[in-house]
Design a protein around this motif. Structure first.
Motif, PDB file in Angstrom:
ATOM      1  N   TYR A   4       0.838  -1.190   0.000  1.00 39.64           N
ATOM      2  CA  TYR A   4       0.000   0.000   0.000  1.00 39.64           C
ATOM      3  C   TYR A   4       0.874   1.242   0.000  1.00 39.64           C
ATOM      4  CZ  TYR A   4      -3.707  -3.225   1.203  1.00 39.64           C
ATOM      5  OH  TYR A   4      -4.597  -4.255   1.175  1.00 39.64           O
ATOM      6  N   TYR A   8       0.265   9.989  -4.369  1.00 43.45           N
ATOM      7  CA  TYR A   8      -0.775  10.423  -5.305  1.00 43.45           C
ATOM      8  C   TYR A   8      -0.472   9.867  -6.696  1.00 43.45           C
ATOM      9  CZ  TYR A   8      -3.491  13.122  -8.567  1.00 43.45           C
ATOM     10  OH  TYR A   8      -4.334  13.472  -9.603  1.00 43.45           O
ATOM     11  N   VAL A   9      -1.487   9.333  -7.321  1.00 40.54           N
ATOM     12  CA  VAL A   9      -1.365   8.816  -8.675  1.00 40.54           C
ATOM     13  C   VAL A   9      -2.559   9.319  -9.478  1.00 40.54           C
ATOM     14  CG1 VAL A   9      -1.364   6.732 -10.096  1.00 40.54           C
ATOM     15  CG2 VAL A   9      -0.139   6.750  -7.938  1.00 40.54           C
ATOM     16  N   ASN A  11      -5.671   9.525 -11.852  1.00 35.26           N
ATOM     17  CA  ASN A  11      -6.784   8.588 -12.015  1.00 35.26           C
ATOM     18  C   ASN A  11      -6.632   7.652 -13.208  1.00 35.26           C
ATOM     19  OD1 ASN A  11      -8.515   8.598  -9.901  1.00 35.26           O
ATOM     20  ND2 ASN A  11      -9.969  10.033 -10.793  1.00 35.26           N
ATOM     21  N   TYR A  13      -4.297   5.926 -13.971  1.00 37.36           N
ATOM     22  CA  TYR A  13      -3.506   4.754 -13.588  1.00 37.36           C
ATOM     23  C   TYR A  13      -4.186   3.907 -12.513  1.00 37.36           C
ATOM     24  CZ  TYR A  13       0.098   7.275 -16.103  1.00 37.36           C
ATOM     25  OH  TYR A  13       0.798   7.944 -17.074  1.00 37.36           O
ATOM     26  N   ILE A  14      -5.453   4.199 -12.230  1.00 37.17           N
ATOM     27  CA  ILE A  14      -6.175   3.444 -11.210  1.00 37.17           C
ATOM     28  C   ILE A  14      -7.011   2.356 -11.883  1.00 37.17           C
ATOM     29  CG2 ILE A  14      -7.880   3.568  -9.342  1.00 37.17           C
ATOM     30  CD1 ILE A  14      -5.301   5.057  -8.688  1.00 37.17           C
ATOM     31  N   LYS A  16     -10.079  -0.180 -11.536  1.00 33.39           N
ATOM     32  CA  LYS A  16     -11.342  -0.236 -10.793  1.00 33.39           C
ATOM     33  C   LYS A  16     -12.050  -1.557 -11.079  1.00 33.39           C
ATOM     34  CE  LYS A  16     -11.889   4.480  -9.895  1.00 33.39           C
ATOM     35  NZ  LYS A  16     -11.739   4.714  -8.490  1.00 33.39           N
ATOM     36  N   ASP A  37      -9.514  -0.736  -5.391  1.00 30.08           N
ATOM     37  CA  ASP A  37      -8.803   0.054  -6.387  1.00 30.08           C
ATOM     38  C   ASP A  37      -7.322  -0.273  -6.287  1.00 30.08           C
ATOM     39  OD1 ASP A  37     -11.210   1.186  -6.991  1.00 30.08           O
ATOM     40  OD2 ASP A  37     -10.688   3.210  -6.359  1.00 30.08           O
ATOM     41  N   ALA A  38      -6.667  -0.326  -7.424  1.00 26.51           N
ATOM     42  CA  ALA A  38      -5.251  -0.672  -7.459  1.00 26.51           C
ATOM     43  C   ALA A  38      -4.561   0.176  -8.526  1.00 26.51           C
ATOM     44  CB  ALA A  38      -5.079  -2.158  -7.774  1.00 26.51           C
ATOM     45  N   TYR A  39      -3.238   0.142  -8.512  1.00 28.93           N
ATOM     46  CA  TYR A  39      -2.475   0.869  -9.521  1.00 28.93           C
ATOM     47  C   TYR A  39      -2.249  -0.021 -10.735  1.00 28.93           C
ATOM     48  CZ  TYR A  39      -1.245   4.340  -5.976  1.00 28.93           C
ATOM     49  OH  TYR A  39      -1.301   5.312  -5.016  1.00 28.93           O
TER      50      TYR A  39
END
Length: 153
Positions: A4, A8-9, A11, A13-14, A16, A37-39
């Motif tokens: 974890y 900040y990334v 959106n 790169y998220i 869902k 949610d993940a990268y």
């Protein structure tokens, strides 16, 4: 993953729930993401349906192309799927009315599947948590009576 960060990334790169992911190295495996949610990491492509496109339709329309690439792309050590391969994919999209009718039926099923997979993940965590405590003796079940029908008291 158990990794974890509070970094900040953007959106874009998220990942869902319901996103379609394709691994781009080795075996080009496709999946529908079901989790927190993940990268998005390098060498994984994410697909999201646009407009009135149904996510099931997109998944299965892409699937045949990804299987094709998996069969023809050969690397010296590891096969690599590239953006240039993906840009060659053309999808035939049904008329809007047909897609809308299909979406009314398929969209709830798609997201119900994602929901069930998320609940399965929670149940797996609970099982693993309890099992480790049962095995270690931290939880005592010596007084629990289980009969042949599976009922307990």
């Amino acid at each position: 993953t158990n990794t974890y960060t509070t970094e900040y990334v953007d959106n874009k790169y998220i990942v869902k729930n319901g996103d379609i992911l394709v691994g781009m190295d080795g075996d080009f495996h496709m999946c529908r993401w079901a989790g927190e949610d993940a990268y998005l990491v390098q060498r994984v492509s994410r697909f999201r349906p646009k407009d009135s496109i149904n996510p099931y339709f997109l998944f299965w329309a892409l699937n045949k192309h990804i299987k094709y690439f998996n069969a023809i792309i050969i690397g010296t050590t590891v096969a690599h799927l590239g953006k240039s391969h993906l840009k060659t994919v053309d999808l035939l999209i049904p008329k809007k009315e047909i897609m809308e009718k299909a979406s009314k039926i398929l969209n709830p099923l798609y997201y119900q599947e994602i929901d069930h997979r998320m609940k399965d993940r929670i149940l797996e965590h609970i099982r693993d948590y309890l099992l480790s405590r049962l095995i270690s003796g931290e939880i005592d079940v010596s007084e629990v009576n289980i009969n042949s029908s599976g009922d307990y008291s």
